[in-house]
Design a protein around this motif. Sequence first.
Motif, mmCIF file in Angstrom:
data_model
loop_
_atom_site.group_PDB
_atom_site.id
_atom_site.type_symbol
_atom_site.label_atom_id
_atom_site.label_comp_id
_atom_site.label_asym_id
_atom_site.label_seq_id
_atom_site.Cartn_x
_atom_site.Cartn_y
_atom_site.Cartn_z
ATOM 1 N N ARG A 7 7.585 -2.084 1.298
ATOM 2 C CA ARG A 7 6.493 -2.988 1.687
ATOM 3 C C ARG A 7 6.431 -4.207 0.783
ATOM 4 N NH1 ARG A 7 0.946 -0.413 2.298
ATOM 5 N NH2 ARG A 7 0.529 -2.478 3.122
ATOM 6 N N ARG B 239 8.912 -5.684 -0.574
ATOM 7 C CA ARG B 239 10.096 -6.528 -0.386
ATOM 8 C C ARG B 239 10.334 -6.948 1.056
ATOM 9 N NH1 ARG B 239 13.697 -2.763 -4.330
ATOM 10 N NH2 ARG B 239 12.914 -3.641 -6.277
ATOM 11 N N SER B 240 9.337 -6.810 1.934
ATOM 12 C CA SER B 240 9.573 -7.124 3.342
ATOM 13 C C SER B 240 8.544 -8.113 3.880
ATOM 14 C CB SER B 240 9.530 -5.831 4.174
ATOM 15 O OG SER B 240 8.229 -5.273 4.120
ATOM 16 N N TYR B 241 8.899 -8.712 5.020
ATOM 17 C CA TYR B 241 8.009 -9.611 5.754
ATOM 18 C C TYR B 241 7.287 -8.790 6.824
ATOM 19 C CZ TYR B 241 10.606 -13.510 3.721
ATOM 20 O OH TYR B 241 11.173 -14.399 2.855
ATOM 21 N N ALA B 242 6.024 -9.139 7.099
ATOM 22 C CA ALA B 242 5.278 -8.448 8.157
ATOM 23 C C ALA B 242 4.080 -9.296 8.564
ATOM 24 C CB ALA B 242 4.802 -7.076 7.687
ATOM 25 N N TYR C 145 -0.043 -13.187 6.841
ATOM 26 C CA TYR C 145 1.302 -12.614 6.905
ATOM 27 C C TYR C 145 1.677 -12.061 5.541
ATOM 28 C CZ TYR C 145 1.404 -15.266 11.214
ATOM 29 O OH TYR C 145 1.099 -15.769 12.450
ATOM 30 N N GLN C 146 2.563 -11.108 5.559
ATOM 31 C CA GLN C 146 3.055 -10.490 4.327
ATOM 32 C C GLN C 146 4.436 -11.040 4.034
ATOM 33 O OE1 GLN C 146 2.955 -6.158 4.153
ATOM 34 N NE2 GLN C 146 5.070 -6.201 3.461
ATOM 35 N N ILE C 147 4.633 -11.455 2.778
ATOM 36 C CA ILE C 147 5.950 -11.932 2.352
ATOM 37 C C ILE C 147 6.366 -11.119 1.128
ATOM 38 C CG2 ILE C 147 5.551 -14.249 3.261
ATOM 39 C CD1 ILE C 147 5.078 -15.198 0.401
ATOM 40 N N PRO C 148 7.664 -11.100 0.810
ATOM 41 C CA PRO C 148 8.109 -10.346 -0.369
ATOM 42 C C PRO C 148 7.420 -10.861 -1.638
ATOM 43 C CG PRO C 148 9.987 -10.911 0.986
ATOM 44 C CD PRO C 148 8.802 -11.642 1.554
ATOM 45 N N GLN D 135 8.994 -13.771 -3.499
ATOM 46 C CA GLN D 135 8.768 -15.044 -2.808
ATOM 47 C C GLN D 135 7.342 -15.532 -3.048
ATOM 48 O OE1 GLN D 135 11.000 -16.930 -1.191
ATOM 49 N NE2 GLN D 135 9.426 -18.481 -0.864
ATOM 50 N N ALA D 136 6.360 -14.618 -3.019
ATOM 51 C CA ALA D 136 4.961 -14.990 -3.246
ATOM 52 C C ALA D 136 4.762 -15.523 -4.664
ATOM 53 C CB ALA D 136 4.053 -13.788 -3.002
ATOM 54 N N THR E 255 6.279 -19.027 -4.856
ATOM 55 C CA THR E 255 5.441 -19.993 -4.149
ATOM 56 C C THR E 255 4.223 -20.368 -4.979
ATOM 57 O OG1 THR E 255 6.164 -19.089 -2.037
ATOM 58 C CG2 THR E 255 4.154 -20.420 -2.024
#
Length: 96
Positions: free
Chosen positions: A65, A67-70, A79-82, A85-86, A89
Amino acid sequence: MAAAPDSVNAGKLAVVGFAGIVFTYFCVLMLQGLYFREVDIQWNDKVVDVPNEVSDAALAEQMHRLRSYAVVDEQAGTYQIPIEQAMKTVADQIGN
């Protein structure tokens, strides 16, 4: 009948008294050693050797969870990002 004088052998009394003190001292040391050994055993049983409650499957699911996009809430645009990446950003936004 005349009363017999009290005769206490001071040397024997001193030896018996000293032996009693030494015996008591060593008994206290032995009991203290047993006590601290039991404290150490209890510490290991209750703190050190506590089994991990989180299973490997749960950890793997959490890592997936992270490490994944959702899509969390499409209506709200969430939205969920790894996590890497967050963090990148957010660091880029703070840097600018």
